[in-house]
Write a protein that holds these residues in place. Structure first.
Motif, short mmCIF file in Angstrom:
data_model
loop_
_atom_site.label_atom_id
_atom_site.label_comp_id
_atom_site.label_asym_id
_atom_site.label_seq_id
_atom_site.Cartn_x
_atom_site.Cartn_y
_atom_site.Cartn_z
N TYR A 86 91.62 -53.49 15.34
CA TYR A 86 91.52 -53.58 16.80
C TYR A 86 90.72 -52.37 17.28
O TYR A 86 90.79 -51.30 16.69
N SER A 87 89.98 -52.56 18.38
CA SER A 87 89.15 -51.46 18.86
C SER A 87 88.95 -51.54 20.36
O SER A 87 88.99 -52.62 20.96
N SER A 88 88.71 -50.35 20.95
CA SER A 88 88.28 -50.19 22.34
C SER A 88 89.19 -50.86 23.36
O SER A 88 88.78 -51.14 24.47
N ASP A 89 90.45 -51.10 22.97
CA ASP A 89 91.41 -51.73 23.86
C ASP A 89 90.87 -53.05 24.41
O ASP A 89 91.17 -53.43 25.55
N ARG A 90 90.11 -53.75 23.54
CA ARG A 90 89.57 -55.04 24.00
C ARG A 90 89.26 -56.02 22.87
O ARG A 90 89.20 -57.22 23.09
N TYR A 91 89.07 -55.51 21.65
CA TYR A 91 88.60 -56.37 20.57
C TYR A 91 89.61 -56.51 19.43
O TYR A 91 90.30 -55.55 19.09
N VAL A 92 89.62 -57.71 18.83
CA VAL A 92 90.19 -57.89 17.50
C VAL A 92 89.01 -58.23 16.59
O VAL A 92 88.18 -59.09 16.92
N GLU A 93 88.91 -57.51 15.46
CA GLU A 93 87.71 -57.56 14.64
C GLU A 93 88.03 -58.04 13.23
O GLU A 93 89.01 -57.62 12.62
N PHE A 94 87.15 -58.89 12.71
CA PHE A 94 87.34 -59.48 11.38
C PHE A 94 86.14 -59.16 10.50
O PHE A 94 85.01 -59.54 10.80
N ASN A 95 86.41 -58.43 9.42
CA ASN A 95 85.44 -58.15 8.37
C ASN A 95 85.95 -58.77 7.08
O ASN A 95 87.12 -59.16 6.98
N PRO A 96 85.10 -58.86 6.05
CA PRO A 96 85.62 -59.32 4.76
C PRO A 96 86.62 -58.33 4.18
O PRO A 96 86.54 -57.13 4.44
N ALA A 97 87.57 -58.82 3.42
CA ALA A 97 88.58 -57.96 2.80
C ALA A 97 87.90 -56.84 2.01
O ALA A 97 86.89 -57.05 1.33
N GLY A 98 88.46 -55.64 2.15
CA GLY A 98 87.94 -54.50 1.40
C GLY A 98 86.79 -53.79 2.06
O GLY A 98 86.32 -52.76 1.57
N ILE A 99 86.32 -54.32 3.18
CA ILE A 99 85.20 -53.70 3.90
C ILE A 99 85.72 -53.11 5.20
O ILE A 99 86.28 -53.82 6.04
N ASP A 100 85.56 -51.81 5.36
CA ASP A 100 85.99 -51.14 6.58
C ASP A 100 85.24 -49.82 6.68
O ASP A 100 84.41 -49.48 5.82
N LYS A 101 85.51 -49.07 7.72
CA LYS A 101 84.81 -47.80 7.92
C LYS A 101 85.09 -46.81 6.79
O LYS A 101 84.25 -45.97 6.46
#
Length: 270
Positions: free
Chosen positions: A182-197
């Motif tokens: 979740y980000s910016s108090d507005r989004y739910v975000e979906f990336n492939p498993a194992g991929i993140d910042k």
């Protein structure tokens, strides 16, 4: 290396980069410290900010976009690593978003943002940050069959609605195939498993011969947690959410509107 979130961390609430933060970044770079924007956004949206940092189009300087989906060398925006979503998973995530009439559903390809059902508040937020997009006029996802899809996200006004959207997606896609934030108090975000910042921070560090314990990470929201958990010095800005502050070894006295990153660089780098 410093990896740093942009919105609500480095940038002021109005989307601008302060002179003090820019000067501190330049000073760190002069000392041989890589400064790497690590954003959920596309690299295309922060080129002007890289210009202010004196890092735009520079060789041996790097950026991370799409919550770890893409690592670039700033010179000619050359892709170093592309961590795209499998098409069928991205399609299923998108269709769950498109079915919700309150959601603005964003599809990020490698170079372009498309939005199905844009809503005024979200569009204004993006415009403030220099983010351009193309409106999707229909919900036919097959138009992206030959594209690298970096992530799919939904803008919804409340956290209960975002959590319900996650639940809706996870009825269509096995949760083990997704990285959800979740980000910016507005989004739910979906990336492939194992991929993140965090995975991208470590990946870039390995390419540059930098160990995780030699990395500073600064953030404010839950999509920043993966990078805070894998680096040597995790930092929360003063306006960070509670879980980010809990994960941090240092919490700035200043918030994002008062040069928080300059505080970090002056304390730990210069």
């Amino acid at each position: 290396m410093i990896v740093c979130d942009l919105d609500e961390t480095l940038m002021n609430d109005d989307g601008s980069l302060s002179a003090k933060n820019a000067e501190a970044i330049q000073a760190a770079a002069t000392k041989g410290v890589y400064f790497v924007p690590n954003s959920g956004r596309s690299y295309t949206s922060f080129q002007n900010d890289l210009e202010t940092m004196h890092l735009r189009n520079q060789p041996n300087q790097y950026s991370i976009s799409y919550n770890g989906g893409l690592i670039l060398e700033n010179k000619d925006n050359r892709p170093i690593a592309v961590n795209a979503m499998p098409f069928e998973i991205a399609k299923a995530v998108f269709e769950a978003g498109a079915a919700n009439k309150k959601a603005a559903t964003h599809v990020y390809t490698q170079d372009t943002l498309y939005i199905y059902n844009p809503v005024p508040e979200d569009s204004a937020y993006l415009k403030n940050r220099g983010v351009s997009f193309q409106e999707m006029k229909d919900a036919n996802f097959d138009q992206f069959k030959n594209e690298n899809i970096m992530k799919v996200i939904m803008a919804l006004p409340t956290m209960p609605e975002r959590k319900q959207m996650r639940a809706d997606v996870e009825t269509k896609v096995d949760p083990k195939n997704l990285a959800v934030t979740y980000s910016s108090d507005r989004y739910v975000e979906f990336n492939p498993a194992g991929i993140d910042k965090g995975s991208a921070s470590v990946q870039l560090g390995e390419l540059l011969g930098i160990k995780p314990e030699e990395i500073i990470a600064a953030g404010d929201n839950s999509n920043d947690l993966p990078m805070l958990k894998v680096v040597g010095l995790p930092v929360s800005v003063a306006n960070g959410i509670d879980s980010v502050k809990k994960a941090a070894k240092y919490i700035t006295e200043a918030d994002n509107n008062h040069d928080a990153l300059a505080e970090v660089i002056n304390k730990f780098v210069l």
